[in-house]
Design an enzyme around this catalytic site. Structure first.
Site, PDB file in Angstrom:
ATOM      1  N   LYS A 114       0.847  -1.170   0.113  1.00  0.00           N
ATOM      2  CA  LYS A 114      -0.044   0.133  -0.072  1.00  0.00           C
ATOM      3  C   LYS A 114       0.862   1.238  -0.136  1.00  0.00           C
ATOM      4  O   LYS A 114       0.437   2.208  -0.590  1.00  0.00           O
ATOM      5  CB  LYS A 114      -0.885  -0.001   1.238  1.00  0.00           C
ATOM      6  CG  LYS A 114      -2.168  -1.170   1.158  1.00  0.00           C
ATOM      7  CD  LYS A 114      -3.246  -0.988   2.073  1.00  0.00           C
ATOM      8  CE  LYS A 114      -4.412  -2.049   1.870  1.00  0.00           C
ATOM      9  NZ  LYS A 114      -5.176  -2.036   3.113  1.00  0.00           N
ATOM     10  N   LYS A 198      -6.368 -11.309  -5.596  1.00  0.00           N
ATOM     11  CA  LYS A 198      -7.784 -11.332  -4.941  1.00  0.00           C
ATOM     12  C   LYS A 198      -8.709 -10.163  -5.299  1.00  0.00           C
ATOM     13  O   LYS A 198      -8.380  -9.126  -5.829  1.00  0.00           O
ATOM     14  CB  LYS A 198      -7.389 -11.288  -3.428  1.00  0.00           C
ATOM     15  CG  LYS A 198      -6.984 -10.026  -2.924  1.00  0.00           C
ATOM     16  CD  LYS A 198      -7.091  -9.823  -1.427  1.00  0.00           C
ATOM     17  CE  LYS A 198      -6.921  -8.506  -0.986  1.00  0.00           C
ATOM     18  NZ  LYS A 198      -7.569  -8.274   0.457  1.00  0.00           N
ATOM     19  N   LYS A 201     -11.418  -4.028  -2.917  1.00  0.00           N
ATOM     20  CA  LYS A 201     -11.674  -2.827  -2.987  1.00  0.00           C
ATOM     21  C   LYS A 201     -10.861  -2.016  -4.170  1.00  0.00           C
ATOM     22  O   LYS A 201     -10.996  -1.330  -4.812  1.00  0.00           O
ATOM     23  CB  LYS A 201     -12.095  -2.008  -1.894  1.00  0.00           C
ATOM     24  CG  LYS A 201     -11.233  -2.176  -1.018  1.00  0.00           C
ATOM     25  CD  LYS A 201     -11.497  -1.658   0.340  1.00  0.00           C
ATOM     26  CE  LYS A 201     -11.635  -2.455   1.396  1.00  0.00           C
ATOM     27  NZ  LYS A 201     -12.618  -2.507   2.475  1.00  0.00           N
TER      28      LYS A 201
HETATM   29  P1  ADP Z   1     -10.175  -5.588   1.331  1.00  0.00           P
HETATM   30  O1  ADP Z   1      -9.095  -6.555   1.035  1.00  0.00           O
HETATM   31  O2  ADP Z   1     -11.257  -5.474   0.151  1.00  0.00           O
HETATM   32  O3  ADP Z   1      -9.434  -4.290   1.467  1.00  0.00           O
HETATM   33  P2  ADP Z   1     -10.613  -5.788   4.050  1.00  0.00           P
HETATM   34  O4  ADP Z   1      -9.046  -5.706   4.116  1.00  0.00           O
HETATM   35  O5  ADP Z   1     -11.458  -4.635   4.877  1.00  0.00           O
HETATM   36  O6  ADP Z   1     -11.119  -5.754   2.425  1.00  0.00           O
HETATM   37  O7  ADP Z   1     -11.026  -7.143   4.554  1.00  0.00           O
HETATM   38  C1  ADP Z   1     -12.077  -7.525   5.218  1.00  0.00           C
HETATM   39  C2  ADP Z   1     -12.160  -8.996   5.536  1.00  0.00           C
HETATM   40  O8  ADP Z   1     -12.211  -9.707   4.171  1.00  0.00           O
HETATM   41  C3  ADP Z   1     -10.646  -9.718   5.994  1.00  0.00           C
HETATM   42  O9  ADP Z   1     -11.213 -10.918   6.819  1.00  0.00           O
HETATM   43  C4  ADP Z   1     -10.294 -10.029   4.604  1.00  0.00           C
HETATM   44  O10 ADP Z   1      -9.201 -11.025   5.060  1.00  0.00           O
HETATM   45  C5  ADP Z   1     -11.558 -10.666   3.864  1.00  0.00           C
HETATM   46  N1  ADP Z   1     -11.245 -10.489   2.729  1.00  0.00           N
HETATM   47  C6  ADP Z   1     -10.927  -9.460   1.890  1.00  0.00           C
HETATM   48  N2  ADP Z   1     -11.099  -9.605   0.464  1.00  0.00           N
HETATM   49  C7  ADP Z   1     -11.178 -11.235   0.351  1.00  0.00           C
HETATM   50  C8  ADP Z   1     -10.957 -11.917  -0.659  1.00  0.00           C
HETATM   51  N3  ADP Z   1     -10.949 -11.523  -1.972  1.00  0.00           N
HETATM   52  N4  ADP Z   1     -11.356 -13.218  -0.465  1.00  0.00           N
HETATM   53  C9  ADP Z   1     -11.619 -13.621   0.646  1.00  0.00           C
HETATM   54  N5  ADP Z   1     -11.753 -12.883   1.880  1.00  0.00           N
HETATM   55  C10 ADP Z   1     -11.412 -11.689   1.629  1.00  0.00           C
HETATM   56 NA    NA Z   2      -7.600  -6.828   3.236  1.00  0.00          NA
END
Ligand code: ADP
Ligand code: NA
Length: 333
Positions: A114, A198, A201
Site C-alpha cells: 500500500k 484477490k 476494493k
Molecule cells: P479488502 O481486502 O477488500 O481491502 P478488508 O481488508 O477490509 O478488505 O478485508 C475485510 C475482511 O475480508 C478480511 O477478513 C479479509 O481477509 C477478507 N477478505 C478481503 N478480500 C477477500 C477476498 N478476496 N477473499 C476472501 N476474503 C477476503
Molecule cells: Na484486506
C-alpha cells in the site's frame, strides 16, 4: 470465559462490502457466532489510515453495520459495535506500539504494497501502525480466535508475537495468544477479471468486483464477462492452479448456494462455460436481492441501528475495561 471468544472486523472504506468480504469473512462470522462468544466490529479507526471524507466515513460505517446485520449477524447473540465507540482500542494500541519493533512493522507486506502505491509523503504513520491497532483490537477482548481471510495471516502472526512477547516481559497471562481461523476453501476469492489476484476494493478498475450493495445487473455483467481459460474443451473442474478462473466461479457458486463444489462442477462439465456463468449470475442475484432488501430495512431505521450499535459498544466496553486495566497494571502505569 468457558467459550472461546472471537473477534473480527472490517473497514468501512467503501460504500459497500464485496463478495470476497462476504464469502471470506462475513459468512464465516455468521457460522461461528453459533458456538463462540463473538465480537464483530466496524473498524472505523482503521479506515482513517486512508484519510476518508468525514461525512462519507460516517455513512459507510453505518452501511457496513447494516451489511453485517443483513448477512445474518445476530446482535443479541454477538456483540456488534463500532471501533471508535470504545476508546480502549486506541489506548491499548499505544501500549502495543511501544512493544513493536520498527523493522518488524516494516516487514508487513500489506504496508509495503500500500505504501509503495501511495509514496512516502502520501503514506501515513497510521498506515504503518495499522497492524498494531489490529493487534489491540484482538487483545482487548482476550480473543482466542480470529476469523480472517488469507491476506490477514501475517498481521495475525504479528499479534501472536506481540502477545507472547508481553507474556514473557510482563508475566504469563498478560495477553491471550490468538489463533487465526482461516477457512482455506474460501479464504481467497479472486478478481473476476484477473483470477491471479484477490477480489479487492482496490482492484484496478473494479470490473472484476461484485459489490454487495450494487445494482444486481452489474453483478450479472461482471460474472458473464469473467475471465476464464480459453480452452473450454478442458471442461469444468475445481483446479485452482490450472483453472483459476473457473475454480473461482465454482467457489462463489458453492458459497452463495450452499451446494457442494464437486456436484456443481459435474453438472457443468462438458458444457460451455457460458452455462455455468448464466446460472451463477442467477444464483448471485438470488443472494443479492434479499441481502439488499435486509440492508435497506436496517438503513431505513437509523434510530434502531443506533440503538443496536450503542448496546454493542456498552457490552464491548464492559469486556475491554478490565483487560485494559490488567495491561496498564502489568506495564507499570
Ligand atoms: P479488502 O481486502 O477488500 O481491502 P478488508 O481488508 O477490509 O478488505 O478485508 C475485510 C475482511 O475480508 C478480511 O477478513 C479479509 O481477509 C477478507 N477478505 C478481503 N478480500 C477477500 C477476498 N478476496 N477473499 C476472501 N476474503 C477476503
Ligand atoms: Na484486506
Amino acid at each position: 470465559p468457558t467459550r472461546k471468544r472471537i473477534f473480527s472486523g472490517m473497514q468501512p472504506t467503501d460504500g459497500s462490502l464485496h463478495l470476497g468480504n462476504y464469502i471470506g469473512a462475513l459468512s464465516q462470522w455468521i457460522a461461528l457466532q453459533e458456538s463462540y462468544d463473538a465480537l464483530y466490529c466496524v473498524v472505523d479507526l482503521h479506515a482513517l489510515t486512508v484519510s476518508p471524507d468525514p461525512a462519507l466515513l460516517r455513512e459507510r460505517t453505518r452501511s457496513t453495520a447494516a451489511q453485517y446485520l443483513a448477512g445474518g449477524i445476530d446482535p443479541e447473540r454477538s456483540i456488534l459495535f463500532v471501533q471508535s465507540h470504545v476508546a480502549a482500542h486506541a489506548e491499548l494500541a499505544w501500549l502495543l506500539s511501544c512493544q513493536t519493533g520498527f523493522g518488524e512493522a516494516g516487514r508487513m507486506t500489506q504496508f509495503k504494497d500500500k505504501s509503495a502505491k501511495q509514496g512516502s509523503e502520501g503514506t501515513t504513520v497510521g498506515l504503518f501502525t495499522y497492524p498494531v491497532l489490529m493487534a489491540a483490537d484482538i487483545m482487548l477482548y482476550d480473543a482466542g480466535l480470529v476469523p480472517v481471510g488469507e491476506d490477514q495471516r501475517q498481521h495475525l502472526e504479528l499479534t501472536r508475537d506481540l502477545a507472547e512477547r508481553m507474556n514473557t516481559r510482563f508475566g504469563a497471562g498478560t495477553a491471550v495468544v490468538p489463533d487465526a481461523h482461516i477457512v482455506k476453501a474460501v479464504a481467497k476469492i479472486q478478481d473476476l477479471q484477473d483470477p491471479s489476484s484477490k477480489m479487492s476494493k482496490s482492484s484496478a478498475g473494479g470490473k472484476g468486483v461484485v459489490w454487495l450493495l450494487e445494482d444486481p445487473k452489474k453483478a450479472v455483467k461482471a460474472i458473464k464477462s469473467a475471465v476464464t481459460d480459453a480452452d473450454e474443451s478442458y471442461g469444468v473442474r475445481f483446479d485452482p492452479a490450472e483453472k483459476p478462473g473457473i475454480s473461482n466461479l465454482l467457489t462463489i457458486f458453492s458459497a452463495v448456494t450452499g451446494r457442494d463444489i464437486d456436484h456443481i462442477a459435474k453438472e457443468y462439465d462438458g458444457r460451455g462455460y457460458g452455462y455455468l456463468k448464466v446460472d451463477l449470475a442467477d444464483a448471485v442475484v438470488a443472494f443479492l436481492e434479499p441481502f439488499q432488501a435486509r440492508a435497506d430495512t436496517y438503513l431505513a431505521d437509523p434510530a434502531e441501528l443506533d440503538r443496536v450499535l450503542a448496546d454493542g459498544a456498552d457490552r464491548a466496553r464492559a469486556i475491554a475495561r478490565p483487560v485494559l486495566d490488567r495491561m496498564y497494571e502489568r506495564f507499570g502505569l
